[in-house]
Design an enzyme around this catalytic site. Sequence first.
Site, PDB file in Angstrom:
ATOM      1  N   SER A 259       0.853  -1.199   0.000  1.00  0.00           N
ATOM      2  CA  SER A 259       0.000   0.000   0.000  1.00  0.00           C
ATOM      3  C   SER A 259       0.879   1.236   0.000  1.00  0.00           C
ATOM      4  O   SER A 259       2.094   1.150   0.203  1.00  0.00           O
ATOM      5  CB  SER A 259      -0.843   0.024   1.280  1.00  0.00           C
ATOM      6  OG  SER A 259      -0.012   0.410   2.386  1.00  0.00           O
ATOM      7  N   ASP A 260       0.252   2.369  -0.202  1.00  0.00           N
ATOM      8  CA  ASP A 260       0.996   3.593   0.006  1.00  0.00           C
ATOM      9  C   ASP A 260       0.969   3.901   1.512  1.00  0.00           C
ATOM     10  O   ASP A 260       0.289   3.238   2.297  1.00  0.00           O
ATOM     11  CB  ASP A 260       0.409   4.736  -0.847  1.00  0.00           C
ATOM     12  CG  ASP A 260       1.464   5.788  -1.176  1.00  0.00           C
ATOM     13  OD1 ASP A 260       1.351   6.442  -2.219  1.00  0.00           O
ATOM     14  OD2 ASP A 260       2.416   5.935  -0.383  1.00  0.00           O
ATOM     15  N   TYR A 261       1.644   4.946   1.881  1.00  0.00           N
ATOM     16  CA  TYR A 261       1.955   5.276   3.271  1.00  0.00           C
ATOM     17  C   TYR A 261       0.670   5.507   4.105  1.00  0.00           C
ATOM     18  O   TYR A 261      -0.046   6.471   3.874  1.00  0.00           O
ATOM     19  CB  TYR A 261       2.771   6.565   3.253  1.00  0.00           C
ATOM     20  CG  TYR A 261       3.556   6.880   4.485  1.00  0.00           C
ATOM     21  CD1 TYR A 261       2.957   7.379   5.631  1.00  0.00           C
ATOM     22  CD2 TYR A 261       4.944   6.712   4.511  1.00  0.00           C
ATOM     23  CE1 TYR A 261       3.691   7.702   6.759  1.00  0.00           C
ATOM     24  CE2 TYR A 261       5.705   7.039   5.630  1.00  0.00           C
ATOM     25  CZ  TYR A 261       5.072   7.529   6.755  1.00  0.00           C
ATOM     26  OH  TYR A 261       5.805   7.844   7.865  1.00  0.00           O
ATOM     27  N   ASN A 262       0.360   4.553   5.011  1.00  0.00           N
ATOM     28  CA  ASN A 262      -0.786   4.719   5.906  1.00  0.00           C
ATOM     29  C   ASN A 262      -2.117   4.613   5.160  1.00  0.00           C
ATOM     30  O   ASN A 262      -3.180   4.937   5.680  1.00  0.00           O
ATOM     31  CB  ASN A 262      -0.714   6.079   6.627  1.00  0.00           C
ATOM     32  CG  ASN A 262      -1.681   6.176   7.794  1.00  0.00           C
ATOM     33  OD1 ASN A 262      -1.872   5.213   8.545  1.00  0.00           O
ATOM     34  ND2 ASN A 262      -2.347   7.323   7.897  1.00  0.00           N
ATOM     35  N   ALA A 263      -2.082   4.122   3.927  1.00  0.00           N
ATOM     36  CA  ALA A 263      -3.287   4.135   3.097  1.00  0.00           C
ATOM     37  C   ALA A 263      -4.354   3.180   3.612  1.00  0.00           C
ATOM     38  O   ALA A 263      -5.549   3.408   3.405  1.00  0.00           O
ATOM     39  CB  ALA A 263      -2.937   3.806   1.644  1.00  0.00           C
TER      40      ALA A 263
END
Length: 718
Positions: A259-263
């Site tokens: 995933s992207d950051y904290n997504a």
Amino acid sequence: MDIKKLIGEMSLKEKVGQLMQLHGNFFLAQTAAELTGPASRLNISPDDAYYAGSVLGFNGAEEMMQIQDTVMKKQPHHIPVLFMYDVIHGYKTVYPIPLAIACSFDDALAEKCAAMAAKEAAVSGVNVTFSPMVDIARDARWGRVMEGAGEDVTLGCRMANAAVRGYQGDMGKYNIAACVKHFAAYGATEDGRDYNSVDMSERTMRQTYLRPYHAATDAKVRMLMTSFNTIAGLPCAGNKRLVTDVLRGEWGFDGVVISDYNAYREMIRHGAASDYADAAAKATNAGGDIEMMSATLYLSAEKLINDGRITEKQIDDAVYRVLKLKDELGLFDNPYRTADTSAEKEINLCRAHRDTARDAARKCAVLLKNNGVLPFSKNVGRVALIGPFADTGEIIGSWACHGSPNDTVTVAAGIRSLLPDAAVDVIPAVSWDIYADDITGIPNAVKAAKKADAVVLCLGEHQSMSGEGNSRATLTLSRAQTELARAITAANRNTAVVVFGGRPLELTSIEPFSGAIMMMWQPGTEGGSACADLLFGNAEPEGRLAMSFPWCVGQMPIYYSKLPTARPVPNSKIITENTYCSRYIDAPVAPLYPFGYGLGYTTFEYSAPTVSKTQLKSNDALTVSVTVTNTGNRPGTDTVQLYIRDKTGSLSRPVKELKDYKKVALSPNESKNVTFTVTENDLRYYTARDVYESEKGEFEIMTGPDSDNIQTVAFELI
Ligand code: GLC
């Protein structure tokens, strides 16, 4: 390594730990107390952190080895950590931003630069780079257009392929795994802002936006990152149709999805998940593997399995993909892999790499206008170097990884090195700030310009105005810079405007009174050397625009391959008087500078294209020939572009689409015949039947030096 056996021995906590990615800072804390802060923000304990299977963000080989030792010792099965980093356009030696690299239209150059970045990253402890970013971008308001390959599908696919090949090579010691991002269509948010909404038909997705990711998976990219945006209201991290049905099911991707950051957690902010467990369940059921910088799955996996909302097999399959990548990188045999502090010192910023960066910066620059001003003579006695970007290393670019402005050759240093006997007066005159309106420094700059033999005026937007979280609602230069340009060009006609920036800018206000305009983009560590080479004729500008430069921001999104509309304007370059056609009453429809456009220091003449046959059968091929002549008195390289138009289909089709391009180097008066092969496969699209197929009928082939300056020949698919 017998991965299935290892997984069989691991606890659930260990397994979901392999699917949690934390920042390197978690493991550099000297005391648990230091770790408590960041850990508590993820609702985990310091001890939980040591179960993490991968790390993003750390500084060099020594830190990588330190973290690896620390975490492996704590892990019950001592599983090596996977180290990832945003190596976007170089690690320590930084080459031009990816949007500039795309303007080279040089696949081999793109591959060479990626390979160089991989080598520096590998000796510095990086195993995976979060690159290439391949989001098709047609809206220059978006700050992240600098990271991609611009507006076109064909160019985007070829740049994606080249970058993956460059990074991964044969996955040898100086290669790193690549991670293509951001899946999907992150460049098409409704208003050019990050973390936002995308809404388009599946047909448009497949026809345009998904193609470069598919090119990367065809090139065997090892990892893919899902994007922050929603598509039709569904966050991409939780989009099963995209990740499981299309990516894995149709394309056969068997790599790791991160995933992207904290997504994962941000699905809650999107209002598409009710809590951590819901977010983790949706992401896992969509097909996600690694959760970047949040711990929703780590915290809720056991309950989700007990509640039957996910299965342990899903976890095992995800862990298998992660451990398989670690095994392929050789981390089980050597957890440090290629990390080596002495190699780091020897290889990073070495001369050969600087030379590659300089060559790339020369080839990515785009000469937009030249009324005989450039190239300057090298016999100048005095150069006035004016503007906020005249003498700063902050032209290296956004997302410059460990590249430093202090290692960057400034324009002033580049010119002084090239012309050691010339007097070079450096006057910033105005600040680079976007709202700068202090013009008190202009008179002093005018004085310097008046007594100079040549004037270099360095304008644009600062690198901090590009990249993530830096969308703009305007694209103009500041008032101070515009006034400076007006005053300096009036004071000395022998002025070249050099523009730095990470996106197409609105240059309409300065175009009329500028004798020469060169777009240098964010050119990297050797930007100043390359700029001097180009301005004084040691190199010939050969870049061509990978993104249209707008006449004004109101034209966004703007791109060349639009549909014809029912009432196209008669002349897109002017503000037409015709009412009831697809026009603006206050702007032309055409951009200021079109896709594929760029000038050199010589001129080229194109013959009309010819075709080897005017009827093409589906199992056949036709050859397109065009002769290009250098009609000037300097050597030059042009990029011959081939576009195709499907005149009539079951759907309305773009007025043209780039299908191929070839660079051709010519001496003065030299001609070369350039050929392209066209097959039925080039004519396919997602038709009204939602099938990827061609449709018989009339087609036009267009060739030329850019998307606007073309000559046409017809053929028929029978
Ligand atoms: C960022 C970016 C992504 C990057 C990741 C790790 O938010 O969206 O492109 O790779 O976080 O830094």
